[in-house]
Design a protein around this motif. Sequence first.
Motif, PDB file in Angstrom:
ATOM      1  N   MET A  22      44.304  28.378  33.810  1.00 42.85           N
ATOM      2  CA  MET A  22      43.312  27.497  33.200  1.00 42.85           C
ATOM      3  C   MET A  22      41.913  28.113  33.273  1.00 42.85           C
ATOM      4  O   MET A  22      41.137  28.020  32.319  1.00 42.85           O
ATOM      5  CB  MET A  22      43.309  26.132  33.880  1.00 42.85           C
ATOM      6  CG  MET A  22      42.453  25.125  33.143  1.00 42.85           C
ATOM      7  SD  MET A  22      42.596  23.474  33.784  1.00 42.85           S
ATOM      8  CE  MET A  22      41.609  23.616  35.250  1.00 42.85           C
ATOM      9  N   MET A  23      41.587  28.754  34.391  1.00 46.31           N
ATOM     10  CA  MET A  23      40.286  29.408  34.521  1.00 46.31           C
ATOM     11  C   MET A  23      40.139  30.516  33.482  1.00 46.31           C
ATOM     12  O   MET A  23      39.107  30.620  32.807  1.00 46.31           O
ATOM     13  CB  MET A  23      40.118  29.996  35.919  1.00 46.31           C
ATOM     14  CG  MET A  23      38.813  30.732  36.110  1.00 46.31           C
ATOM     15  SD  MET A  23      38.740  31.700  37.618  1.00 46.31           S
ATOM     16  CE  MET A  23      39.983  32.934  37.326  1.00 46.31           C
ATOM     17  N   LEU A  24      41.177  31.343  33.309  1.00 50.16           N
ATOM     18  CA  LEU A  24      41.110  32.439  32.340  1.00 50.16           C
ATOM     19  C   LEU A  24      41.006  31.914  30.908  1.00 50.16           C
ATOM     20  O   LEU A  24      40.280  32.474  30.080  1.00 50.16           O
ATOM     21  CB  LEU A  24      42.324  33.345  32.492  1.00 50.16           C
ATOM     22  CG  LEU A  24      42.412  34.121  33.807  1.00 50.16           C
ATOM     23  CD1 LEU A  24      43.715  34.898  33.867  1.00 50.16           C
ATOM     24  CD2 LEU A  24      41.226  35.031  33.973  1.00 50.16           C
ATOM     25  N   GLU A  25      41.727  30.843  30.594  1.00 50.81           N
ATOM     26  CA  GLU A  25      41.661  30.269  29.252  1.00 50.81           C
ATOM     27  C   GLU A  25      40.295  29.654  28.983  1.00 50.81           C
ATOM     28  O   GLU A  25      39.794  29.707  27.855  1.00 50.81           O
ATOM     29  CB  GLU A  25      42.754  29.222  29.057  1.00 50.81           C
ATOM     30  CG  GLU A  25      44.137  29.805  28.961  1.00 50.81           C
ATOM     31  CD  GLU A  25      44.331  30.699  27.749  1.00 50.81           C
ATOM     32  OE1 GLU A  25      43.755  30.409  26.690  1.00 50.81           O
ATOM     33  OE2 GLU A  25      45.072  31.681  27.876  1.00 50.81           O
ATOM     34  N   SER A  26      39.663  29.052  29.989  1.00 52.33           N
ATOM     35  CA  SER A  26      38.338  28.469  29.772  1.00 52.33           C
ATOM     36  C   SER A  26      37.298  29.550  29.503  1.00 52.33           C
ATOM     37  O   SER A  26      36.339  29.323  28.770  1.00 52.33           O
ATOM     38  CB  SER A  26      37.920  27.611  30.971  1.00 52.33           C
ATOM     39  OG  SER A  26      37.538  28.409  32.072  1.00 52.33           O
ATOM     40  N   VAL A  27      37.493  30.727  30.074  1.00 52.81           N
ATOM     41  CA  VAL A  27      36.584  31.839  29.803  1.00 52.81           C
ATOM     42  C   VAL A  27      36.796  32.356  28.378  1.00 52.81           C
ATOM     43  O   VAL A  27      35.840  32.726  27.682  1.00 52.81           O
ATOM     44  CB  VAL A  27      36.809  32.973  30.835  1.00 52.81           C
ATOM     45  CG1 VAL A  27      36.101  34.242  30.434  1.00 52.81           C
ATOM     46  CG2 VAL A  27      36.359  32.522  32.208  1.00 52.81           C
ATOM     47  N   SER A  28      38.032  32.333  27.921  1.00 54.69           N
ATOM     48  CA  SER A  28      38.310  32.878  26.599  1.00 54.69           C
ATOM     49  C   SER A  28      37.859  31.966  25.457  1.00 54.69           C
ATOM     50  O   SER A  28      37.786  32.412  24.312  1.00 54.69           O
ATOM     51  CB  SER A  28      39.800  33.186  26.455  1.00 54.69           C
ATOM     52  OG  SER A  28      40.538  31.999  26.399  1.00 54.69           O
ATOM     53  N   VAL A  29      37.531  30.705  25.738  1.00 56.98           N
ATOM     54  CA  VAL A  29      37.067  29.793  24.684  1.00 56.98           C
ATOM     55  C   VAL A  29      35.743  30.282  24.108  1.00 56.98           C
ATOM     56  O   VAL A  29      35.555  30.327  22.886  1.00 56.98           O
ATOM     57  CB  VAL A  29      36.932  28.352  25.227  1.00 56.98           C
ATOM     58  CG1 VAL A  29      36.187  27.463  24.256  1.00 56.98           C
ATOM     59  CG2 VAL A  29      38.296  27.779  25.522  1.00 56.98           C
ATOM     60  N   ALA A  30      34.813  30.652  24.959  1.00 56.35           N
ATOM     61  CA  ALA A  30      33.515  31.137  24.477  1.00 56.35           C
ATOM     62  C   ALA A  30      33.682  32.423  23.677  1.00 56.35           C
ATOM     63  O   ALA A  30      33.035  32.599  22.636  1.00 56.35           O
ATOM     64  CB  ALA A  30      32.570  31.375  25.651  1.00 56.35           C
ATOM     65  N   ASN A  31      34.529  33.306  24.137  1.00 56.23           N
ATOM     66  CA  ASN A  31      34.748  34.563  23.416  1.00 56.23           C
ATOM     67  C   ASN A  31      35.372  34.317  22.047  1.00 56.23           C
ATOM     68  O   ASN A  31      34.999  34.965  21.069  1.00 56.23           O
ATOM     69  CB  ASN A  31      35.635  35.495  24.234  1.00 56.23           C
ATOM     70  CG  ASN A  31      34.965  35.942  25.507  1.00 56.23           C
ATOM     71  OD1 ASN A  31      33.746  35.950  25.608  1.00 56.23           O
ATOM     72  ND2 ASN A  31      35.762  36.289  26.491  1.00 56.23           N
ATOM     73  N   ALA A  32      36.320  33.391  21.973  1.00 56.00           N
ATOM     74  CA  ALA A  32      36.965  33.094  20.690  1.00 56.00           C
ATOM     75  C   ALA A  32      35.978  32.470  19.719  1.00 56.00           C
ATOM     76  O   ALA A  32      35.963  32.803  18.531  1.00 56.00           O
ATOM     77  CB  ALA A  32      38.153  32.171  20.909  1.00 56.00           C
ATOM     78  N   ALA A  33      35.131  31.577  20.201  1.00 55.80           N
ATOM     79  CA  ALA A  33      34.136  30.947  19.320  1.00 55.80           C
ATOM     80  C   ALA A  33      33.129  31.990  18.848  1.00 55.80           C
ATOM     81  O   ALA A  33      32.718  31.992  17.674  1.00 55.80           O
ATOM     82  CB  ALA A  33      33.429  29.813  20.052  1.00 55.80           C
ATOM     83  N   SER A  57      31.052  26.231  27.165  1.00 51.83           N
ATOM     84  CA  SER A  57      32.106  27.014  27.799  1.00 51.83           C
ATOM     85  C   SER A  57      31.568  28.126  28.696  1.00 51.83           C
ATOM     86  O   SER A  57      32.363  28.882  29.257  1.00 51.83           O
ATOM     87  CB  SER A  57      33.042  27.592  26.740  1.00 51.83           C
ATOM     88  OG  SER A  57      32.328  28.453  25.888  1.00 51.83           O
ATOM     89  N   GLN A  58      30.277  28.221  28.862  1.00 44.59           N
ATOM     90  CA  GLN A  58      29.736  29.207  29.798  1.00 44.59           C
ATOM     91  C   GLN A  58      30.007  28.807  31.239  1.00 44.59           C
ATOM     92  O   GLN A  58      30.026  29.646  32.124  1.00 44.59           O
ATOM     93  CB  GLN A  58      28.240  29.394  29.567  1.00 44.59           C
ATOM     94  CG  GLN A  58      27.936  30.165  28.311  1.00 44.59           C
ATOM     95  CD  GLN A  58      26.449  30.289  28.050  1.00 44.59           C
ATOM     96  OE1 GLN A  58      25.632  29.695  28.734  1.00 44.59           O
ATOM     97  NE2 GLN A  58      26.109  31.057  27.035  1.00 44.59           N
ATOM     98  N   LYS A  59      30.214  27.510  31.469  1.00 37.92           N
ATOM     99  CA  LYS A  59      30.593  27.053  32.803  1.00 37.92           C
ATOM    100  C   LYS A  59      32.120  27.070  32.889  1.00 37.92           C
ATOM    101  O   LYS A  59      32.795  26.393  32.131  1.00 37.92           O
ATOM    102  CB  LYS A  59      30.074  25.648  33.068  1.00 37.92           C
ATOM    103  CG  LYS A  59      30.362  25.169  34.455  1.00 37.92           C
ATOM    104  CD  LYS A  59      29.770  23.811  34.722  1.00 37.92           C
ATOM    105  CE  LYS A  59      30.109  23.405  36.149  1.00 37.92           C
ATOM    106  NZ  LYS A  59      29.688  22.049  36.422  1.00 37.92           N
ATOM    107  N   VAL A  60      32.651  27.825  33.816  1.00 40.66           N
ATOM    108  CA  VAL A  60      34.100  28.011  33.950  1.00 40.66           C
ATOM    109  C   VAL A  60      34.727  26.732  34.511  1.00 40.66           C
ATOM    110  O   VAL A  60      34.202  26.122  35.437  1.00 40.66           O
ATOM    111  CB  VAL A  60      34.398  29.209  34.873  1.00 40.66           C
ATOM    112  CG1 VAL A  60      35.883  29.377  35.088  1.00 40.66           C
ATOM    113  CG2 VAL A  60      33.793  30.464  34.308  1.00 40.66           C
ATOM    114  N   ILE A  61      35.855  26.336  33.940  1.00 34.33           N
ATOM    115  CA  ILE A  61      36.591  25.172  34.417  1.00 34.33           C
ATOM    116  C   ILE A  61      37.538  25.629  35.519  1.00 34.33           C
ATOM    117  O   ILE A  61      38.320  26.561  35.336  1.00 34.33           O
ATOM    118  CB  ILE A  61      37.377  24.524  33.270  1.00 34.33           C
ATOM    119  CG1 ILE A  61      36.423  24.025  32.202  1.00 34.33           C
ATOM    120  CG2 ILE A  61      38.243  23.379  33.793  1.00 34.33           C
ATOM    121  CD1 ILE A  61      37.110  23.533  30.958  1.00 34.33           C
TER     122      ILE A  61
END
Length: 95
Positions: A22-33, A57-61
Amino acid sequence: MLSYLGATAFQLFIYCWFGNDMMLESVSVANAAWDSAWPDIKSKRFRFGIRMITHRSQKVILITAGGFANVTLDTFTTILRAAYSCFAVLKKVEN
């Protein structure tokens, strides 16, 4: 007792695996956008939405354990190392 310890370690591993995922996917949201074709879109509302997604999404979940430890694979390895160290000390004291 060994099967109980193995099952407990496996259950802890599952929580840590999905917390790390989940942490890795939350980081990838900003990159995808950011990698989308948003500069080519003329809609101001869409561009504003992309900026808001990127900003949020700059704040990691993270999943936390009681609010004091992040549930990730690093935490899992730390717990295993600490448990083995305690076991080694108790085994040494027993002899």
